[in-house]
Design a protein around this motif. Structure first.
Motif, PDB file in Angstrom:
ATOM      1  N   ASP A 117       0.799  -1.220   0.000  1.00 49.07           N
ATOM      2  CA  ASP A 117       0.000   0.000   0.000  1.00 49.07           C
ATOM      3  C   ASP A 117       0.837   1.278   0.000  1.00 49.07           C
ATOM      4  O   ASP A 117       0.292   2.381   0.065  1.00 49.07           O
ATOM      5  N   GLN A 118       2.178   1.158  -0.060  1.00 44.92           N
ATOM      6  CA  GLN A 118       3.002   2.365  -0.133  1.00 44.92           C
ATOM      7  C   GLN A 118       2.971   2.916  -1.557  1.00 44.92           C
ATOM      8  O   GLN A 118       2.985   2.164  -2.527  1.00 44.92           O
ATOM      9  N   ASP A 119       2.896   4.228  -1.686  1.00 44.11           N
ATOM     10  CA  ASP A 119       2.907   4.800  -3.029  1.00 44.11           C
ATOM     11  C   ASP A 119       4.332   4.809  -3.558  1.00 44.11           C
ATOM     12  O   ASP A 119       5.299   4.958  -2.806  1.00 44.11           O
ATOM     13  N   LEU A 120       4.456   4.644  -4.853  1.00 46.40           N
ATOM     14  CA  LEU A 120       5.769   4.505  -5.490  1.00 46.40           C
ATOM     15  C   LEU A 120       6.665   5.725  -5.270  1.00 46.40           C
ATOM     16  O   LEU A 120       7.840   5.552  -4.925  1.00 46.40           O
ATOM     17  N   PRO A 121       6.175   6.960  -5.449  1.00 43.93           N
ATOM     18  CA  PRO A 121       7.068   8.122  -5.278  1.00 43.93           C
ATOM     19  C   PRO A 121       7.703   8.214  -3.889  1.00 43.93           C
ATOM     20  O   PRO A 121       8.910   8.452  -3.776  1.00 43.93           O
ATOM     21  N   SER A 122       6.901   8.031  -2.825  1.00 41.78           N
ATOM     22  CA  SER A 122       7.468   8.163  -1.482  1.00 41.78           C
ATOM     23  C   SER A 122       8.474   7.065  -1.185  1.00 41.78           C
ATOM     24  O   SER A 122       9.479   7.292  -0.496  1.00 41.78           O
ATOM     25  N   GLY A 123       8.236   5.857  -1.696  1.00 35.32           N
ATOM     26  CA  GLY A 123       9.191   4.774  -1.506  1.00 35.32           C
ATOM     27  C   GLY A 123      10.516   5.065  -2.195  1.00 35.32           C
ATOM     28  O   GLY A 123      11.594   4.830  -1.635  1.00 35.32           O
TER      29      GLY A 123
END
Length: 404
Positions: A225-231
């Motif tokens: 559920d983590q968004d790609l940009p923040s990861g």
């Protein structure tokens, strides 16, 4: 044998800060002072060689291990000798000034202005006259510290980006503060992206596997559920910010002076070389700044590349269907593997790569132990006063000491 009576006479075993302990300390300080710097150096030199002999006394030790061990003892002992001498000078009152004088240096910033906030943040996180035991009493310190270990939505990287700008805004930035920034940043990575995210992963795995054998890991698993940009911001930012601070080190300034190791050099090496002024620093562009931090930075870039390889391997396994019980295995191109980052499997791969990279930053955590920062990097401690000026670190006296 050991002369126990001599140890007891010197003060070993006495209750700390009692009358007899203070008398023993006074007597020891007088004796050390009478020895002079030459006598202290000879004692340290003798202990150095005795330590090397004891560390390499095993007759079955391979020669390459013996040689490396002696080299490591040499490296550590040079730093320890510098630390001992600096501590002695401080105890004799040979310091740069008292805390009250240093606290008044600089221009008082306008209340609630940008410079005021800079001074407030830096004086809270990096005070020149207080230890961690004072800092933990401040609610503002706790707020900043908790923000610095939030691994979600790029909060941690954003916080340290601002902190780096505040340090560099000192113009020139202080060497000790840049070194402390790197160690603190990588230490927070180990805690937030490593320990905290590993705990989150364990809990999510436990929760997404049902008792009937089914699972919801594709929608509720770790990292899904983590968004790609923040990861990606957390992953790449953990490396980029570290290297920005490291590359700024040659342009930094030593506000608390230099602590160079005494080395044998030939006459040509002693000749003064022209220095290149850089970023407001009167020291010029000096690539020697940062001490032995270069070895850790080499480890960091290696860890980052290994983490990238680990992430790519996980995404390749999913793209090529190499897991057992799934679709038949197929060959995939490089671009198809990268496209996997947009799916839940890729999100999970990036999540675990961040954990992998964070745990590899553990060597930086060792340098966060009080004293090792100064000892192993040859940078004298500094801090910020209430006006946001970087000054030498001077611990404030206790009230009972002032009363004396």
């Amino acid at each position: 044998g050991i002369d126990v009576s001599a140890l007891q006479a010197a003060g070993y075993g006495l209750p700390a800060f009692g009358p007899k302990w203070e008398q023993a300390m006074s007597s020891s300080k007088a004796m050390v002072s009478d020895m002079g710097s030459s006598g202290r150096a000879k004692v340290m030199f003798y202990l150095l060689n005795a330590t090397k002999d004891a560390a390499t006394a095993d007759p079955d030790m391979p020669e390459f291990v013996r040689s490396r061990t002696r080299d490591l003892v040499d490296v550590f002992w040079s730093d320890l000798t510098l630390f001992v001498e600096q501590t002695y000078n401080d105890s004799m009152g040979e310091s740069v000034g008292n805390a009250d004088e240093l606290d008044k240096l600089g221009t008082t910033p306008t209340l609630l202005g940008p410079c005021w906030w800079r001074a407030k943040v830096l004086n809270t996180l990096r005070p020149f006259d207080r230890s961690i035991f004072y800092q933990i009493k401040s609610p503002f310190w706790w707020i900043l510290t908790l923000i610095s270990i939030v691994p979600l939505l790029g909060v941690r990287v954003g916080f340290f980006s601002v902190l780096l700008l505040l340090i560099i805004a000192g113009w020139p930035a202080d060497e000790f503060q840049l070194v402390s920034y790197i160690l603190g940043f990588k230490g927070s990575q180990f805690i937030s992206s490593g320990v905290i995210q590993a705990c989150i992963a364990a809990v999510k795995y436990y929760m997404c596997v049902n008792t009937d054998g089914t699972h919801t890991c594709n929608t509720e698993g770790p990292g899904v559920d983590q968004d790609l940009p923040s990861g990606l911001v957390d992953f790449f930012g953990s490396c980029i910010l570290t290297w920005i601070a490291f590359l700024w080190l040659p342009c930094s300034y030593r506000n608390a002076g230099n602590r160079d190791v005494v080395e044998a050099v030939d006459a040509e090496a002693q000749e003064e070389k022209p220095t290149k002024k850089c970023c407001g620093s009167t020291d010029g562009y000096d690539t020697s700044k940062g001490g032995r931090l270069r070895g850790l930075l080499a480890w960091d870039i290696t860890s980052f590349l290994l983490s990238c390889g680990f992430c790519f391997s996980l995404m390749y396994i999913d793209s090529a269907h190499l897991r057992q019980g799934g679709a038949p295995a197929t060959s995939v191109r490089f671009g198809e593997v990268l496209w996997d980052a947009c799916r839940w499997e890729g999100h999970a791969a990036i999540f675990f790569a961040r954990i992998f990279y964070a745990f590899l930053s553990f060597p930086f955590v060792v340098f966060l132990i009080p004293g090792l920062n100064s000892v192993l990097t040859h940078t004298s401690p500094t801090g910020y006063n209430r006006n946001g000026l970087c000054v030498p670190f001077v611990m404030r006296e206790r009230l009972d000491d002032k009363a004396k």
